[in-house]
Design an enzyme around this catalytic site. Structure first.
Site, PDB file in Angstrom:
ATOM      1  CB  ILE A  77      -0.963   0.030   1.213  1.00  0.00           C
ATOM      2  CG1 ILE A  77      -0.166   0.096   2.523  1.00  0.00           C
ATOM      3  CG2 ILE A  77      -1.886  -1.178   1.190  1.00  0.00           C
ATOM      4  CD1 ILE A  77      -1.053   0.243   3.768  1.00  0.00           C
ATOM      5  CD  GLU A  85       8.273   1.388   6.403  1.00  0.00           C
ATOM      6  OE1 GLU A  85       9.295   1.390   5.692  1.00  0.00           O
ATOM      7  OE2 GLU A  85       8.302   1.632   7.616  1.00  0.00           O
ATOM      8  CE  LYS A  87      12.404   4.913   6.960  1.00  0.00           C
ATOM      9  NZ  LYS A  87      12.462   3.739   7.886  1.00  0.00           N
ATOM     10  CG  HIS A 141       2.252  -4.447   8.670  1.00  0.00           C
ATOM     11  ND1 HIS A 141       2.086  -3.244   9.332  1.00  0.00           N
ATOM     12  CD2 HIS A 141       3.333  -5.037   9.224  1.00  0.00           C
ATOM     13  CE1 HIS A 141       3.042  -3.115  10.237  1.00  0.00           C
ATOM     14  NE2 HIS A 141       3.808  -4.190  10.199  1.00  0.00           N
ATOM     15  CD  GLU A 151       2.205  -3.028  13.531  1.00  0.00           C
ATOM     16  OE1 GLU A 151       2.365  -1.886  13.059  1.00  0.00           O
ATOM     17  OE2 GLU A 151       3.147  -3.771  13.863  1.00  0.00           O
ATOM     18  CB  VAL A 201       8.567 -11.551   3.336  1.00  0.00           C
ATOM     19  CG1 VAL A 201       9.374 -10.856   2.255  1.00  0.00           C
ATOM     20  CG2 VAL A 201       8.479 -10.670   4.574  1.00  0.00           C
ATOM     21  CG  HIS A 253       3.885  -9.263  11.139  1.00  0.00           C
ATOM     22  ND1 HIS A 253       3.556  -8.954  12.452  1.00  0.00           N
ATOM     23  CD2 HIS A 253       4.460  -8.138  10.630  1.00  0.00           C
ATOM     24  CE1 HIS A 253       3.916  -7.713  12.708  1.00  0.00           C
ATOM     25  NE2 HIS A 253       4.466  -7.198  11.620  1.00  0.00           N
TER      26      HIS A 253
END
Length: 262
Positions: free
Chosen positions: A87, A91, A94, A146, A177, A206, A210
């Site tokens: 998505i 990240e 950043k 995630h 999260e 990957v 998690h």
């Protein structure tokens, strides 16, 4: 003088060497094949993972500024930066911020994650339908995303909506999260009492910590354990998105689109 071109494939990273090869390296190879005139390079964004790989395995991987600086020094002038994110969240933002200062030294084109445009969502939904069998009448497939506090967390809801539109009425997406949580997924599962079996699968690049621990682990707070405690028969598929040739092709297509903008 020939123009030196490179494609820098950037991932969050993983410390699991098996999934590193099966998912990240395999995706890098697909992107390299799509851009045969570009030198392939790798960068990770997780400093914790990079430190662990260096300390434990002696494997040194550049972060984004290091990789871009190296390309500048080596005389590359055109660079495609292709992330392996799902998505357009924190990240990805950043990554764009880290790369921005190098635009004065390089002709830089940044590719997009799997999910940005509406056609991306349709392509991803169709790709997900190739990852595993459609659930039977007494079964559901629950994908673990995630999740994020970023507004891009809404991507999971749209993706699930499109899966339903494709006929996967018993496909659910939860997040570690973000929203929906596993608790919310369980409430929706309970609304369909015919469902007795659950197939769990990561919706992540990957199958790392998690997937192996939060999803399929033996601890009572893992998704598998919590669903079993609700009386479901649970099976786990420990494969990351990068193991799918269809998903790898989507990343390669995004990299080609970025290269076309150079």
């Amino acid at each position: 003088m020939e123009t030196k071109k490179a494609v820098l494939v950037t991932s969050f990273g993983t410390s699991h060497l098996d999934t590193l090869e099966e998912n990240i390296a395999a995706t890098e190879k697909a992107i390299a094949q799509a851009l045969p005139d570009f030198t392939l390079r790798r960068a990770f964004t997780s400093s914790i993972i990079m430190k662990k790989l260096k300390t434990r395995d002696g494997i040194e991987i550049d972060n984004v500024p290091q990789a871009l600086a190296r390309l500048v020094v080596e005389g590359y002038s055109q660079v495609v930066l292709q992330p392996t994110h799902v998505i357009c969240g924190e990240e990805y933002e950043k990554l764009c911020s880290l790369a921005a200062p190098f635009a004065q030294f390089l002709k830089l084109s940044i590719g997009t994650p799997l999910l940005k445009t509406i056609p991306d969502y349709w392509n991803m939904a169709r790709a997900i339908c190739t990852l595993t069998d459609e659930p039977a009448a007494d079964e559901a497939v629950v994908f673990m995303g995630h999740g994020t506090a970023h507004q891009a967390n809404a991507s999971y809801a749209l993706l699930e909506y499109l899966l339903r539109d494709l006929g996967w009425e018993r496909a659910f997406i939860g997040t570690v999260e973000g929203c929906p949580s596993l608790e919310q997924v369980i409430r929706r599962l309970k609304a369909q009492p015919a469902i007795r079996k659950i197939r769990l699968m990561p919706l992540m690049m990957v199958a790392g910590d998690h997937a192996k621990n939060d999803m399929a682990g033996e601890e009572p707070d893992s998704w598998r354990s919590q669903l079993e405690a609700q009386g479901y028969q649970v099976s786990c598929i420990l494969t990351g998105l990068g193991q799918s040739p269809v998903i790898r092709e989507l990343f390669a297509q995004h990299a080609k689109e970025a290269a076309d903008k150079l």
